[in-house]
Design a protein around this motif. Structure first.
Motif, PDB file in Angstrom:
ATOM      1  N   ILE A  63       0.838  -1.201   0.000  1.00 39.28           N
ATOM      2  CA  ILE A  63       0.000   0.000   0.000  1.00 39.28           C
ATOM      3  C   ILE A  63       0.868   1.243   0.000  1.00 39.28           C
ATOM      4  O   ILE A  63       0.640   2.193  -0.770  1.00 39.28           O
ATOM      5  N   ARG A  64       1.891   1.248   0.840  1.00 36.53           N
ATOM      6  CA  ARG A  64       2.780   2.410   0.896  1.00 36.53           C
ATOM      7  C   ARG A  64       3.542   2.588  -0.402  1.00 36.53           C
ATOM      8  O   ARG A  64       3.843   3.709  -0.823  1.00 36.53           O
ATOM      9  N   SER A  65       3.854   1.477  -1.075  1.00 28.70           N
ATOM     10  CA  SER A  65       4.522   1.551  -2.375  1.00 28.70           C
ATOM     11  C   SER A  65       3.620   2.222  -3.402  1.00 28.70           C
ATOM     12  O   SER A  65       4.073   3.043  -4.218  1.00 28.70           O
ATOM     13  N   ALA A  66       2.324   1.877  -3.389  1.00 36.09           N
ATOM     14  CA  ALA A  66       1.378   2.511  -4.312  1.00 36.09           C
ATOM     15  C   ALA A  66       1.271   4.005  -4.039  1.00 36.09           C
ATOM     16  O   ALA A  66       1.235   4.823  -4.966  1.00 36.09           O
ATOM     17  N   VAL A  67       1.221   4.379  -2.765  1.00 38.44           N
ATOM     18  CA  VAL A  67       1.155   5.797  -2.412  1.00 38.44           C
ATOM     19  C   VAL A  67       2.419   6.516  -2.873  1.00 38.44           C
ATOM     20  O   VAL A  67       2.362   7.643  -3.392  1.00 38.44           O
ATOM     21  N   ALA A  68       3.573   5.866  -2.723  1.00 35.17           N
ATOM     22  CA  ALA A  68       4.841   6.460  -3.178  1.00 35.17           C
ATOM     23  C   ALA A  68       4.870   6.628  -4.686  1.00 35.17           C
ATOM     24  O   ALA A  68       5.608   7.472  -5.211  1.00 35.17           O
ATOM     25  N   SER A  69       4.072   5.837  -5.398  1.00 33.03           N
ATOM     26  CA  SER A  69       3.997   5.937  -6.852  1.00 33.03           C
ATOM     27  C   SER A  69       2.960   6.969  -7.305  1.00 33.03           C
ATOM     28  O   SER A  69       2.520   6.954  -8.451  1.00 33.03           O
ATOM     29  N   LYS A  70       2.564   7.840  -6.394  1.00 33.61           N
ATOM     30  CA  LYS A  70       1.656   8.956  -6.694  1.00 33.61           C
ATOM     31  C   LYS A  70       0.299   8.465  -7.206  1.00 33.61           C
ATOM     32  O   LYS A  70      -0.296   9.073  -8.099  1.00 33.61           O
ATOM     33  N   VAL A  71      -0.178   7.358  -6.649  1.00 31.82           N
ATOM     34  CA  VAL A  71      -1.452   6.796  -7.091  1.00 31.82           C
ATOM     35  C   VAL A  71      -2.577   7.796  -6.859  1.00 31.82           C
ATOM     36  O   VAL A  71      -2.626   8.489  -5.841  1.00 31.82           O
ATOM     37  N   ARG A  72      -3.490   7.869  -7.809  1.00 33.03           N
ATOM     38  CA  ARG A  72      -4.624   8.795  -7.709  1.00 33.03           C
ATOM     39  C   ARG A  72      -5.892   8.085  -7.223  1.00 33.03           C
ATOM     40  O   ARG A  72      -6.688   8.652  -6.508  1.00 33.03           O
ATOM     41  N   ARG A 117      -0.071  13.949  -1.926  1.00 35.56           N
ATOM     42  CA  ARG A 117      -0.557  15.142  -2.625  1.00 35.56           C
ATOM     43  C   ARG A 117      -1.326  14.776  -3.879  1.00 35.56           C
ATOM     44  O   ARG A 117      -1.881  15.644  -4.543  1.00 35.56           O
ATOM     45  N   HIS A 118      -1.359  13.466  -4.224  1.00 38.23           N
ATOM     46  CA  HIS A 118      -1.917  13.037  -5.505  1.00 38.23           C
ATOM     47  C   HIS A 118      -3.201  12.230  -5.374  1.00 38.23           C
ATOM     48  O   HIS A 118      -3.994  12.180  -6.315  1.00 38.23           O
ATOM     49  N   LEU A 119      -3.428  11.584  -4.231  1.00 38.79           N
ATOM     50  CA  LEU A 119      -4.578  10.699  -4.056  1.00 38.79           C
ATOM     51  C   LEU A 119      -5.884  11.485  -4.147  1.00 38.79           C
ATOM     52  O   LEU A 119      -6.098  12.447  -3.408  1.00 38.79           O
ATOM     53  N   THR A 120      -6.774  11.058  -5.061  1.00 45.80           N
ATOM     54  CA  THR A 120      -8.071  11.727  -5.227  1.00 45.80           C
ATOM     55  C   THR A 120      -9.249  10.831  -4.839  1.00 45.80           C
ATOM     56  O   THR A 120     -10.327  11.343  -4.534  1.00 45.80           O
ATOM     57  N   ARG A 121      -9.064   9.506  -4.860  1.00 46.41           N
ATOM     58  CA  ARG A 121     -10.163   8.587  -4.582  1.00 46.41           C
ATOM     59  C   ARG A 121      -9.629   7.394  -3.789  1.00 46.41           C
ATOM     60  O   ARG A 121      -8.613   6.799  -4.166  1.00 46.41           O
ATOM     61  N   LEU A 122     -10.337   7.040  -2.710  1.00 42.19           N
ATOM     62  CA  LEU A 122      -9.916   5.941  -1.844  1.00 42.19           C
ATOM     63  C   LEU A 122     -11.118   5.080  -1.518  1.00 42.19           C
ATOM     64  O   LEU A 122     -12.151   5.578  -1.052  1.00 42.19           O
ATOM     65  N   GLU A 123     -11.001   3.753  -1.748  1.00 39.33           N
ATOM     66  CA  GLU A 123     -12.078   2.814  -1.444  1.00 39.33           C
ATOM     67  C   GLU A 123     -11.513   1.673  -0.607  1.00 39.33           C
ATOM     68  O   GLU A 123     -10.517   1.049  -0.991  1.00 39.33           O
ATOM     69  N   LEU A 124     -12.156   1.400   0.516  1.00 37.34           N
ATOM     70  CA  LEU A 124     -11.669   0.421   1.479  1.00 37.34           C
ATOM     71  C   LEU A 124     -12.772  -0.584   1.788  1.00 37.34           C
ATOM     72  O   LEU A 124     -13.886  -0.193   2.147  1.00 37.34           O
ATOM     73  N   SER A 153      -5.946  14.623   6.583  1.00 39.31           N
ATOM     74  CA  SER A 153      -5.517  16.020   6.513  1.00 39.31           C
ATOM     75  C   SER A 153      -4.305  16.215   5.612  1.00 39.31           C
ATOM     76  O   SER A 153      -4.067  17.320   5.128  1.00 39.31           O
ATOM     77  N   SER A 154      -3.535  15.134   5.407  1.00 41.39           N
ATOM     78  CA  SER A 154      -2.337  15.246   4.561  1.00 41.39           C
ATOM     79  C   SER A 154      -2.583  14.752   3.140  1.00 41.39           C
ATOM     80  O   SER A 154      -1.643  14.414   2.423  1.00 41.39           O
ATOM     81  N   CYS A 155      -3.864  14.705   2.754  1.00 41.92           N
ATOM     82  CA  CYS A 155      -4.241  14.324   1.386  1.00 41.92           C
ATOM     83  C   CYS A 155      -5.066  15.471   0.786  1.00 41.92           C
ATOM     84  O   CYS A 155      -6.301  15.384   0.694  1.00 41.92           O
ATOM     85  N   PRO A 156      -4.423  16.564   0.395  1.00 37.76           N
ATOM     86  CA  PRO A 156      -5.147  17.778  -0.024  1.00 37.76           C
ATOM     87  C   PRO A 156      -5.956  17.624  -1.299  1.00 37.76           C
ATOM     88  O   PRO A 156      -6.832  18.455  -1.567  1.00 37.76           O
TER      89      PRO A 156
END
Length: 422
Positions: free
Chosen positions: A126-135, A157-164, A177-180
Motif C-alpha cells: 500500500i505504501r509503495s502505491a502511495v509512493a507511486s503517486k497513485v490517484r 498530494r496526488h490521491l483523489t479517490r480511496l475505497e476500502l 488532513s495530509s491528502c489535499p
C-alpha cells in the motif's frame, strides 16, 4: 525486394511485430491499455515482441487479484507482487486495485507469525502505491475477517479517490488532513476504531460513503466525523452511531440507522428512557448535544431512516436545529409514531424552506406498491410548516391501519389532492 526481407522491414519500422497496429500505438496509449488488464496478464505481454518487453513497468494501473478466481491468499502471491513492485519502481499510477485474501490463525503459533508477515507485506504494498503517486486506490480483503491497516495517516498530494473494503481502520489511518487532493472516500464492511475521521478545514474531500461498518471506540465514546468540506454523505450506522460535526457545504445526505445499532436503551420498550443519568441514552462524551442532526442541518436534500428502536433521532430532536437550506426530505415510519407524531411534526417545523416531503411507510424500496401524492393547501396551513411545501409523497406496501393514522395526521395538516398514483 524478396517477401521475407520486406516482412523484416515492417517489423523494424513499427516495432510491434509484423504489422501489428496495436503495437504501433504510442507508449502512452499502450500504458493506458495495459492498466485495464489483471497485473499477471499485463506482465505476460513482455513476450509479444521486443517493443513490449518493458511496457508493463509503466502501465498507469495495477489490478492485483482483480478477478475473483485470480484472488489468492497473500502468501501465495507475495513473491510475485514483491518482484513486480521492485521492477516497476515508482512509475506514476492513476489507479491501483489490490484485492487479496487475508486470514489469520492465532491458535497456531507458526501460522500466526506467517500472518503477521503477510500483514506487513500488504501494508508495504500500500505504501509503495502511495509512493507511486497513485490517484485512485482500492483496497479489498476478500476474506470474511478484517485486515488491520498500519496505524499511520495517509500522506499524499496526488490521491483523489480511496475505497476500502473489509478492513480494520485504527486511530490515525482515517486522518486525511495530509491528502489535499482527496475528493472521494468509500469505506464498506469494515471495522472503524478511529476516534476521528478527519479532513482539514481547507481540504477537498467532497463525498464520503460509510456503509455496513462497525464503529468501535468505547462504550462511552463515539467516532467523530470532522469533514467540513463534504458535499455528499452516505452513512449506515451499524453499531455506535458516529457524531457528525459541522458540514456547511453539505448538499445531500442519506443516513440510515440499521438494526445492528447499539444506541438502544434496555430500560424502555421504546428504546429510549430519556433519564439524564442513563449511560445508554447519554454516553459520557455526548455532552447532551445532537449526535447526527446538527451536522446535517446545512443539507439541501436529506434522507433519514431507521430500522430499529434506536434513540438517536428521538434524542436529537430535543436540540433539533433549523434546517435552513433543506428543500427535499425523505423519512420512514420511524418518524411517524402515533398518536402525536412528534418527530415528524418537529422536523417539519424546523424546515422553513422545505419544498418536498416523501414518506416511506412500513415497506422498503421496490416493495412499494401504493403511492399517494398530495400537497398542502394554501389556506389554514399549520403554524411553522414551510409555505413552499407543495409536494407530499406517501409510499407504502398497503394502506393498513398504521398508514391510515399517518394519512389522517397529514390531512389534519391540510393536505389536499391526496390521490393514489400507483
Amino acid at each position: 525486394m524478396p517477401p521475407a526481407k520486406r516482412g523484416r522491414r515492417m517489423v523494424d519500422q513499427d516495432g510491434g511485430g509484423g504489422g501489428d497496429r496495436v503495437g504501433a500505438l504510442p507508449d502512452e496509449v499502450l500504458h493506458h491499455m495495459l492498466s485495464f488488464l489483471p497485473v499477471r496478464d499485463a506482465v505476460q505481454t513482455c513476450v509479444l515482441a521486443h517493443r513490449w518487453r518493458d511496457l508493463w513497468k509503466s502501465a498507469t494501473g495495477l489490478r492485483i487479484g482483480s478477478d475473483e478466481e485470480d484472488t489468492a491468499r497473500v502468501r501465495e502471491i507475495r513473491e510475485f507482487v514483491d518482484h513486480l513492485l521492485l521492477l516497476r519502481g515508482c512509475a506514476p499510477l492513476d489507479m491501483c486495485e489490490l484485492k487479496f485474501w487475508f486470514d489469520s490463525d492465532e491458535d497456531d503459533e507458526e501460522e500466526d507469525e506467517e500472518s503477521k508477515n503477510d500483514a506487513r507485506r500488504v501494508n508495504l504494498w500500500i505504501r509503495s502505491a502511495v509512493a507511486s503517486k497513485v490517484r485512485n486506490l482500492v483496497l479489498n480483503n476478500i476474506c470474511s475477517g478484517s485486515f488491520e491497516l498500519d496505524d499511520l495517516p495517509l500522506v499524499s498530494r496526488h490521491l483523489t479517490r480511496l475505497e476500502l473494503f473489509n478492513l480494520e481502520l485504527t486511530n490515525r489511518f482515517c486522518n486525511f488532513s495530509s491528502c489535499p487532493a482527496l475528493e472521494h472516500v468509500k469505506i464498506a464492511n469494515s471495522t472503524v476504531s478511529c476516534p476521528r475521521i478527519i479532513s482539514s478545514s481547507t481540504g477537498s474531500l467532497l463525498r464520503l460513503i460509510i456503509t455496513r461498518c462497525s464503529f468501535v471506540v468505547g462504550t462511552s465514546f463515539r467516532t467523530k466525523i470532522c469533514v467540513p468540506s463534504l458535499v455528499s454523505l452516505q452513512l449506515d450506522s451499524n453499531s455506535k452511531t458516529p457524531l457528525l460535526e459541522s458540514m456547511p457545504s453539505l448538499a445531500e445526505a442519506t443516513v440510515r440507522v440499521t438494526a445492528g445499532c447499539s444506541d438502544v436503551c434496555g430500560n424502555a420498550d421504546s428504546g429510549y428512557c430519556g433519564f439524564e443519568d442513563c449511560k445508554y441514552c447519554y454516553p459520557i462524551d455526548d455532552n447532551r448535544n445532537c449526535v447526527l442532526l446538527n451536522g446535517l442541518s446545512e443539507a439541501k436534500n436529506l434522507a433519514l431512516t431507521a430500522e430499529c428502536k434506536t434513540f438517536i433521532f428521538k434524542r436529537d430532536l430535543q436540540w433539533c436545529p433549523t434546517f435552513s437550506k433543506l428543500k427535499t426530505l425523505l423519512l420512514n415510519d420511524h418518524w411517524c409514531v402515533a398518536p402525536d407524531f412528534h418527530a415528524l411534526s418537529c422536523i417539519l417545523k424546523h424546515s422553513p424552506v422545505l419544498e418536498k416531503l416523501t414518506l416511506h411507510l412500513f415497506s422498503k424500496g421496490p416493495e412499494h406498491k401504493v403511492e399517494l401524492n398530495g400537497s398542502f393547501g394554501l389556506m389554514d396551513r399549520p403554524t411553522g410548516i414551510s409555505e413552499r411545501l407543495n409536494i407530499v409523497e406517501v409510499k407504502c406496501k398497503v394502506v393498513d391501519e398504521n398508514v391510515s393514522k399517518v394519512l389522517k395526521f397529514l390531512c389534519a395538516c391540510n393536505i389536499r389532492k391526496l390521490t393514489n398514483c400507483s
